[in-house]
Design an enzyme around this catalytic site. Structure first.
Site, PDB file in Angstrom:
ATOM      1  N   HIS A 142       0.803  -1.213   0.000  1.00  0.00           N
ATOM      2  CA  HIS A 142       0.000   0.000   0.000  1.00  0.00           C
ATOM      3  C   HIS A 142       0.844   1.275   0.000  1.00  0.00           C
ATOM      4  O   HIS A 142       0.634   2.146  -0.834  1.00  0.00           O
ATOM      5  CB  HIS A 142      -1.061   0.037   1.090  1.00  0.00           C
ATOM      6  N   TYR A 200       1.632   5.059  -2.595  1.00  0.00           N
ATOM      7  CA  TYR A 200       1.891   6.462  -2.245  1.00  0.00           C
ATOM      8  C   TYR A 200       3.281   6.898  -2.664  1.00  0.00           C
ATOM      9  O   TYR A 200       3.513   8.067  -2.964  1.00  0.00           O
ATOM     10  CB  TYR A 200       1.612   6.712  -0.758  1.00  0.00           C
ATOM     11  N   HIS A 209      -9.439   0.318 -11.549  1.00  0.00           N
ATOM     12  CA  HIS A 209      -9.113   1.345 -10.548  1.00  0.00           C
ATOM     13  C   HIS A 209      -7.661   1.805 -10.665  1.00  0.00           C
ATOM     14  O   HIS A 209      -7.387   2.997 -10.757  1.00  0.00           O
ATOM     15  CB  HIS A 209      -9.392   0.799  -9.146  1.00  0.00           C
ATOM     16  N   PHE A 210      -6.723   0.852 -10.688  1.00  0.00           N
ATOM     17  CA  PHE A 210      -5.339   1.373 -10.656  1.00  0.00           C
ATOM     18  C   PHE A 210      -4.824   1.783 -12.036  1.00  0.00           C
ATOM     19  O   PHE A 210      -3.772   2.395 -12.130  1.00  0.00           O
ATOM     20  CB  PHE A 210      -4.373   0.448  -9.901  1.00  0.00           C
ATOM     21  N   HIS A 211      -5.587   1.472 -13.088  1.00  0.00           N
ATOM     22  CA  HIS A 211      -5.216   2.133 -14.349  1.00  0.00           C
ATOM     23  C   HIS A 211      -5.672   3.586 -14.345  1.00  0.00           C
ATOM     24  O   HIS A 211      -5.191   4.384 -15.146  1.00  0.00           O
ATOM     25  CB  HIS A 211      -5.742   1.371 -15.561  1.00  0.00           C
ATOM     26  N   ARG A 250     -10.074 -10.516 -12.404  1.00  0.00           N
ATOM     27  CA  ARG A 250      -8.824  -9.985 -12.926  1.00  0.00           C
ATOM     28  C   ARG A 250      -7.854 -11.156 -13.077  1.00  0.00           C
ATOM     29  O   ARG A 250      -8.138 -12.266 -12.663  1.00  0.00           O
ATOM     30  CB  ARG A 250      -8.251  -8.919 -11.982  1.00  0.00           C
ATOM     31  N   ARG A 251      -6.714 -10.896 -13.679  1.00  0.00           N
ATOM     32  CA  ARG A 251      -5.655 -11.881 -13.787  1.00  0.00           C
ATOM     33  C   ARG A 251      -6.136 -13.205 -14.352  1.00  0.00           C
ATOM     34  O   ARG A 251      -5.880 -14.263 -13.795  1.00  0.00           O
ATOM     35  CB  ARG A 251      -5.029 -12.116 -12.405  1.00  0.00           C
TER      36      ARG A 251
HETATM   37  C1  HEM Z   1      -1.221   0.214 -23.445  1.00  0.00           C
HETATM   38  C2  HEM Z   1      -1.498   0.517 -22.209  1.00  0.00           C
HETATM   39  C3  HEM Z   1      -1.994  -0.507 -21.219  1.00  0.00           C
HETATM   40  C4  HEM Z   1      -2.843  -1.565 -21.423  1.00  0.00           C
HETATM   41  C5  HEM Z   1      -3.518  -1.967 -22.702  1.00  0.00           C
HETATM   42  C6  HEM Z   1      -2.972  -2.233 -20.159  1.00  0.00           C
HETATM   43  C7  HEM Z   1      -3.748  -3.361 -19.943  1.00  0.00           C
HETATM   44  C8  HEM Z   1      -3.797  -4.098 -18.792  1.00  0.00           C
HETATM   45  C9  HEM Z   1      -4.659  -5.213 -18.535  1.00  0.00           C
HETATM   46  C10 HEM Z   1      -5.688  -5.771 -19.504  1.00  0.00           C
HETATM   47  C11 HEM Z   1      -4.383  -5.686 -17.294  1.00  0.00           C
HETATM   48  C12 HEM Z   1      -5.056  -6.772 -16.510  1.00  0.00           C
HETATM   49  C13 HEM Z   1      -4.925  -8.121 -17.036  1.00  0.00           C
HETATM   50  C14 HEM Z   1      -5.495  -9.155 -16.117  1.00  0.00           C
HETATM   51  O1  HEM Z   1      -5.713  -8.923 -14.898  1.00  0.00           O
HETATM   52  O2  HEM Z   1      -5.730 -10.264 -16.621  1.00  0.00           O
HETATM   53  C15 HEM Z   1      -3.320  -4.870 -16.770  1.00  0.00           C
HETATM   54  C16 HEM Z   1      -2.752  -5.043 -15.532  1.00  0.00           C
HETATM   55  C17 HEM Z   1      -1.845  -4.160 -14.970  1.00  0.00           C
HETATM   56  N1  HEM Z   1      -1.400  -2.980 -15.518  1.00  0.00           N
HETATM   57 FE1  HEM Z   1      -1.806  -2.300 -17.370  1.00  0.00          FE
HETATM   58  N2  HEM Z   1      -2.214  -1.603 -19.227  1.00  0.00           N
HETATM   59  C18 HEM Z   1      -1.607  -0.530 -19.832  1.00  0.00           C
HETATM   60  C19 HEM Z   1      -0.761   0.384 -19.255  1.00  0.00           C
HETATM   61  C20 HEM Z   1      -0.330   0.320 -17.949  1.00  0.00           C
HETATM   62  C21 HEM Z   1       0.498   1.299 -17.328  1.00  0.00           C
HETATM   63  C22 HEM Z   1       1.027   2.565 -17.984  1.00  0.00           C
HETATM   64  C23 HEM Z   1       0.729   0.855 -16.068  1.00  0.00           C
HETATM   65  C24 HEM Z   1       1.523   1.446 -14.946  1.00  0.00           C
HETATM   66  C25 HEM Z   1       2.275   2.496 -15.002  1.00  0.00           C
HETATM   67  C26 HEM Z   1       0.054  -0.407 -15.909  1.00  0.00           C
HETATM   68  C27 HEM Z   1       0.091  -1.190 -14.776  1.00  0.00           C
HETATM   69  C28 HEM Z   1      -0.534  -2.398 -14.627  1.00  0.00           C
HETATM   70  C29 HEM Z   1      -0.404  -3.243 -13.471  1.00  0.00           C
HETATM   71  C30 HEM Z   1       0.463  -2.973 -12.239  1.00  0.00           C
HETATM   72  C31 HEM Z   1      -1.217  -4.364 -13.690  1.00  0.00           C
HETATM   73  C32 HEM Z   1      -1.451  -5.515 -12.727  1.00  0.00           C
HETATM   74  C33 HEM Z   1      -0.827  -6.761 -13.165  1.00  0.00           C
HETATM   75  C34 HEM Z   1      -1.299  -7.898 -12.317  1.00  0.00           C
HETATM   76  O3  HEM Z   1      -2.499  -7.989 -11.963  1.00  0.00           O
HETATM   77  O4  HEM Z   1      -0.457  -8.731 -11.957  1.00  0.00           O
HETATM   78  N3  HEM Z   1      -0.596  -0.696 -17.070  1.00  0.00           N
HETATM   79  N4  HEM Z   1      -2.987  -3.903 -17.686  1.00  0.00           N
HETATM   80 CU   LIG Z   2      -3.934   0.032  -0.661  1.00  0.00          CU
END
Ligand code: HEM
Ligand SMILES: [Cu+2]
Lengths: 549, 49
Positions: free
Chosen positions: A223, A227, A374-376, A439-440
């Site tokens: 968490h 921040y 949310h975190f996007h 998710r995931r």
């Molecule tokens: C082209 C831009 C992006 C696309 C299309 C995208 C798409 C996605 C998708 C579909 C997931 C979830 C997949 C799942 O849970 O099965 C994901 C997870 C995530 N994304 Fe992105 N994302 C983008 C950019 C970013 C950026 C700029 C960041 C951070 C600076 C970010 C950080 C994350 C993180 C931390 C996760 C979590 C991974 C996990 O659950 O293990 N994403 N993203």
């Molecule tokens: Cu938190």
């Protein structure tokens, strides 16, 4: 101008730029992984050559959640302390380079094990999923490198304080120090689980692992980590944006106060990520949820302060009416526009956060794709757009170039493209999540279950939005490459805001580190000691490692 | 009404607070939005109990 030099010394600039290059390489590769994810989840595309969805998702999470953020932040902060507290000493800079290389080598090792498919454990690397030891060792180097850089910044700050007894330190330096203290205190948790649990277990020295302890140590870190990402964006909002728009900071004290509150209240709250976990007494979850809601205070202080800065500026330019000041803001300036759009996205992001943190409502959204939506918003829009806006002056400042009108226009377009892509992708994720989409997970109709079929239209919208976002990534990479290597030579300002005349004088108490760190530690002990002992004393048998990919 | 003479109070100059009506409206809107979202999901939770 306050004590700082006008320009970041070229040697310090090199150190900062090294970090920024790695950050944007991570953005390129991680963005590509993101594109593949949304395509897979649309159901219309499969990964070639038997590549696992989890290999891609781990790459995405690690490169964007951990690497892009940490590198950009440390690079930006080195530049910020050099600009406001004076050129780094040779020693500080030397240790900054050591930190940089440790982090970079660590990243390379971790990335290697992810890409050869030995570490598809996602960026949270929860036990009992077990990666190759190299994955954890690489991450350890990243963390140790960041600590060294943190101590280098502390040393620089201490030197400034010594040379200016009884004076309030420059705001950006103060904020960088708060952020590195936060990082140091929280990353002790992740270091503990990696060094004492995960590495020995992945090397086979021990057979079994206490899963709950390891997850708890992770979220003790996880968490505050958010921040650690957010505070540098706040630095830009509080201390730089007012200068860019031609106005003044609303209040220096308010900014420092909110940073201190984040330091105190963002650590003893990790249980809000573990609300559905067995083995933690609900009373302790409740306490940590209450503490979580305390961060509403500094968050709303920040919102107030930003609105006030904008309104004061607009009115000084003759704006009338309730919202006339909005029209006076420099909408054509990407250094303002990108972070401002980031601020707007923080409104739905914060609202979603309140839902996540409420125990009952968490049951509605837990582990659904809502959380990803949310975190996007928070990280991948608010923070990232603010960093992009920062890069638009920081990179040319450090490389001795200027941003052309054409690049500024492209940066405005980039911001709009990002917003459109994110509105599609993130809204689709929020709604699908409310309908239960996990998710995931890669695409599945779960045996044509009616509930799973409901998600498909949202997954298509997610893919459309994600593709637009990927275009946004290409655009920002074009701009950054231009600013770093091709833009015309010249001088670009590193903007640092001054405080409004009516503002109160800043008291020195904000730099009473013993007091603030002491309070933070006391709260951490209160929130964690008893449940932690409970987890160890009443532990079920530990778990063997699993490789499920 | 009596004409007000230019009597400056002994307490130096009167600090003028900046007018921040728009800021007030904005943060109120923000607060309502937060509450609205929270309550919406809360009702979803109740519906699914
Ligand atoms: C082209 C831009 C992006 C696309 C299309 C995208 C798409 C996605 C998708 C579909 C997931 C979830 C997949 C799942 O849970 O099965 C994901 C997870 C995530 N994304 Fe992105 N994302 C983008 C950019 C970013 C950026 C700029 C960041 C951070 C600076 C970010 C950080 C994350 C993180 C931390 C996760 C979590 C991974 C996990 O659950 O293990 N994403 N993203
Ligand atoms: Cu938190």
């Amino acid at each position: 101008m306050m004590n700082g030099t006008w320009k970041v010394d070229a040697r310090d600039g090199k150190l900062a730029m090294a970090h920024i290059y790695v950050a944007f390489v991570a953005l390129a590769l991680g963005g590509l992984a993101g594109l593949l994810q949304v395509l897979v989840r649309s159901g219309k595309f499969e990964l070639p050559a038997g590549i696992s969805y989890y290999t891609i998702l781990t790459t995405h999470g690690v490169l964007l959640g951990l690497v892009l953020t940490t590198f950009f932040i440390i690079g930006f902060q080195f530049a910020a302390v050099s600009r406001t507290a004076g050129t780094l000493s040779d020693r500080v800079r030397f240790w900054g380079w050591i930190g940089f290389w440790l982090m970079t080598i660590g990243t390379a090792i971790t990335a290697f094990y992810i890409l050869i498919g030995e570490a598809s454990v996602l960026y949270t690397f929860y036990a009992p999923l077990q990666a190759h030891a190299g994955f954890y060792i690489g991450l350890t180097l990243v963390v140790v490198g960041s600590w060294i850089s943190g101590f280098a910044m502390f040393a620089h700050y201490a030197k400034w304080k010594k040379a200016h007894p009884g004076q309030v330190s420059p705001l950006l330096t103060f904020m960088s120090v708060v952020n590195m203290v936060l990082w140091l205190v929280c990353s002790l948790g992740v270091a503990a689980t990696v060094l004492f649990q995960l590495i020995p277990w992945s090397l086979g020295y021990v057979d079994r692992i206490n899963v709950l302890v390891s997850r708890t140590l992770f979220w003790y870190f996880g968490h505050p980590l958010v921040y650690f990402w957010l505070l540098p964006a706040y630095m830009i909002w509080y201390a730089i944006i007012p200068k860019i728009i031609g106005g003044k900071m609303f209040s220096d004290s308010l900014a420092r106060m909110s940073f201190i509150l984040f330091l105190i209240f963002s650590i003893p709250v990790g249980f809000h990520h573990q609300l559905v976990e067995p083995g933690i007494d609900p009373a302790w979850k409740y306490l940590q949820v209450v503490l979580t809601f305390m961060v509403v205070i500094p968050s709303l202080m920040t919102a107030f302060s930003m609105f006030a800065t904008f309104e004061m500026y607009g009115r000084s330019k003759g704006a009338t009416g309730l919202f006339g000041w909005l029209r006076k803001l420099p909408w054509g300036d990407a250094r303002f526009f990108a972070p401002f759009i980031g601020m707007l996205f923080f409104i739905p992001a914060g609202a979603g956060g309140l839902v996540n943190a409420s125990h009952q409502l968490n049951q509605v959204v837990h582990n659904t794709i809502w959380v990803t939506g949310h975190f996007h918003l928070t990280l991948a829009t608010t923070v990232v757009l603010t960093f992009f806006g920062g890069a638009y002056w920081l990179i040319p400042h450090l490389t001795g170039r200027v941003m052309t009108k054409a690049m500024n226009r492209l940066a405005i377009i980039q911001t709009i493209v990002w917003s459109i892509g994110m509105i599609f992708m993130s809204s689709a994720m929020h709604f699908a999540g409310l309908l239960g989409a996990p998710r995931r997970s890669a695409f599945s109709t779960y045996g044509d279950a009616p509930q799973a079929l409901e998600w498909i239209p949202y997954q298509i919208a997610q893919a459309v939005g994600g593709t637009i976002l990927f275009i946004g990534i290409i655009l920002v990479l074009i701009i950054v490459t231009n600013l770093a290597f091709f833009a015309p030579k010249g001088e670009t300002e590193f903007p640092v805001a001054e405080v409004a005349e009516q503002a109160e004088r800043t008291p020195l108490v904000f730099e009473n580190w013993k007091l603030w760190i002491g309070i933070a530690v006391v709260l951490i002990l209160i929130a964690y000691t008893v449940p932690f002992i409970d987890m160890i004393q009443n532990a079920p048998p530990g778990s063997k490692g699993f490789k499920l990919w | 009404m009596k004409t007000q003479l230019n009597t400056s109070t002994p307490k130096a100059k009167v600090e003028k607070e900046p007018a921040l009506k728009g800021t007030l409206a904005s943060v109120l809107f923000l607060g309502f939005f937060l509450i609205f979202t929270w309550v919406s999901v809360y009702f979803l939770f109740l519906n699914r109990l």
